[in-house]
Design a protein around this motif. Structure first.
Motif, short mmCIF file in Angstrom:
data_model
loop_
_atom_site.label_atom_id
_atom_site.label_comp_id
_atom_site.label_asym_id
_atom_site.label_seq_id
_atom_site.Cartn_x
_atom_site.Cartn_y
_atom_site.Cartn_z
N LEU A 116 0.81 -1.01 -0.11
CA LEU A 116 -0.07 -0.06 0.16
C LEU A 116 0.99 1.26 -0.13
CD1 LEU A 116 -3.08 1.40 0.51
CD2 LEU A 116 -2.17 1.29 2.97
N ALA A 117 0.45 2.19 -1.06
CA ALA A 117 1.36 3.38 -0.94
C ALA A 117 0.25 4.56 -0.77
CB ALA A 117 2.18 3.50 -2.26
N VAL A 118 0.50 5.45 0.06
CA VAL A 118 -0.59 6.39 0.36
C VAL A 118 0.40 7.85 0.07
CG1 VAL A 118 -1.92 7.84 1.73
CG2 VAL A 118 -2.17 5.42 1.75
N GLU A 119 0.02 8.69 -0.94
CA GLU A 119 0.96 9.94 -1.04
C GLU A 119 0.07 11.06 -0.92
OE1 GLU A 119 3.92 10.75 -1.90
OE2 GLU A 119 4.77 8.77 -1.66
N GLY A 120 0.29 11.97 -0.44
CA GLY A 120 -0.32 13.44 -0.25
C GLY A 120 -1.80 13.32 -0.07
N VAL B 23 -8.29 15.02 6.94
CA VAL B 23 -6.88 14.37 6.39
C VAL B 23 -6.33 15.48 5.83
CG1 VAL B 23 -5.61 12.49 5.60
CG2 VAL B 23 -7.48 12.09 6.86
N ASP B 24 -5.25 16.13 5.99
CA ASP B 24 -4.72 16.98 5.16
C ASP B 24 -3.36 17.00 4.68
OD1 ASP B 24 -5.33 19.53 4.29
OD2 ASP B 24 -5.08 20.86 5.94
N GLY B 25 -3.00 15.82 3.95
CA GLY B 25 -1.80 15.87 3.11
C GLY B 25 -0.81 14.92 3.89
N GLU C 137 -7.55 14.84 -2.51
CA GLU C 137 -6.45 15.02 -3.30
C GLU C 137 -5.28 13.98 -2.91
OE1 GLU C 137 -5.16 19.10 -3.21
OE2 GLU C 137 -3.27 18.37 -3.25
N GLY C 138 -4.43 13.64 -3.77
CA GLY C 138 -3.41 12.55 -3.42
C GLY C 138 -3.67 11.22 -4.22
N GLY D 216 -5.01 15.84 11.26
CA GLY D 216 -5.11 15.56 9.97
C GLY D 216 -3.63 15.31 9.49
N LYS D 217 -2.49 15.46 10.13
CA LYS D 217 -1.27 15.48 9.57
C LYS D 217 -0.42 13.97 10.31
CE LYS D 217 -0.50 19.58 7.44
NZ LYS D 217 -0.23 19.55 6.03
#
Ligand code: SF4
Length: 330
Positions: free
Chosen positions: A10-14, A37-39, A75-76, A238-239
């Motif tokens: 699993l790869a979660v980006e931004g 969730v904010d980036g 986004e992301g 969120g970070k």
């Protein structure tokens, strides 16, 4: 494209997951945005456990639901087993959802009280067409019951006939029915008595050792994830503010928020615990509708400087695999 040998499971980006707040009865207009969730970025390898920890409202459960694509991504990107699943619709997600399952906090709420336990566990086999015939179905359900430490005969009973710990075992068996590669565990032991929590955490570990699953293990305190996680990510408003291999995080926590969470973990020795000065986090978590500028933790941080109020710290790697978002870290 399918997963390559070097690619994580699993790869979660931004990742950003924002929710609009609408006002107005006739003419609806967007009045505000919840930045749940904010980036955030993280990855998870096959067979690995990433603990995702933070106070209520920090965005950890939203992250889990977004990974499962039960929520829309603002986004992301999310890649799973080599597929970009960020924008897949429900039907395109269907074969992928079989490989990623969820275990919920409230086992009773997530089990249909009118269904027998065997049918609850076997339902995903029917939905995904995974049992060739009735005999194969029954055998698989019995195997799953045994896998989670229950008797095959218990399949004929209803959920209310089981204890909280047993019901969570049923929830785990249901998640495992479709042979997932990833299980998202959303506070799976926090509704259970402390004496039962360790048994259920042990079960998660046994199952992982046998089946090679990966877990995204969500919890609100660092005590629960301690024994099960390979790595731990700490979330605040969120970070992700710190991520590190488990031992490193407990031995050398760098972010003031991680240190405060660790200080809140009780020590099992009553004498040591009684003589311990608890560092209590002051203030409430600010609203994700209007997060503070600069470092989001500055309103509660005992070390905050003037720069912290205007400059947002980015995640920096301080040692191998240990990333911290704090101007003073290291
Ligand atoms: Fe505290 Fe500043 Fe570090 Fe944020 S950046 S955690 S406010 S010291």
């Amino acid at each position: 494209m399918s997963q390559t040998a070097s690619e994580p499971l699993l790869a979660v980006e931004g990742l950003r997951v924002h929710f609009p707040i609408m006002r107005g009865v006739v003419l609806k207009r967007q009045a505000a945005t919840v930045r749940a969730v904010d980036g955030i970025s993280f990855s998870l390898n096959a067979g690995e456990t990433l603990g995702l920890v933070g106070e209520s409202g920090c965005g950890k459960s939203t992250t889990g639901l977004a990974v499962l694509r039960m929520l829309s991504v603002t986004e992301g990107s999310i890649r799973f087993e080599g597929h970009d699943i960020t924008a897949l619709d429900k039907s395109a997600m269907r074969p992928i959802r079989r490989r990623m399952q969820m275990v919920y906090q409230d086992p009773f709420g997530s089990l249909n009280p009118r269904m027998k336990v065997a049918d609850i566990i076997g339902e995903p086999l029917v939905v995904h067409g995974l049992a060739e015939d009735r005999a194969a179905y029954r055998e698989r359900v019995a195997e799953l019951l045994r896998l989670v430490g229950l008797n095959a005969e218990m399949g004929g009973r209803y959920p209310h006939e089981f204890s909280g710990g047993q019901r969570q075992r049923i929830g785990i068996a249901r998640a495992l029915a479709v042979s997932p590669a990833l299980v998202i565990c959303d506070e799976p032991v926090s509704a259970l008595d402390v004496s039962i929590q360790a048994q259920v955490v042990n079960l998660f570990q046994d199952v992982q050792a046998r089946l090679g699953l990966a877990y995204l293990f969500i919890a609100h305190d660092l005590a629960v994830v301690r024994h099960i996680s390979d790595r731990i990510a700490v979330m605040y408003l969120g970070k992700i503010v710190e991520v590190a291999p488990r031992q490193e995080l407990y031995r050398r926590p760098q972010h003031p928020y991680t240190r405060a969470l660790l200080a809140a973990v009780p020590i099992p020795n009553p004498r040591v615990e009684a003589g311990r000065a608890h560092q209590v986090l002051a203030g409430e978590v600010p609203s994700p509708i209007n997060p503070p500028p600069g470092c989001r933790f500055h309103t509660r941080c005992p070390l905050a400087t003037a720069a912290c109020r205007v400059e947002e710290p980015v995640l920096r790697e301080l040692s191998t695999g240990h990333h911290v978002a704090c101007h003073l870290a290291g």
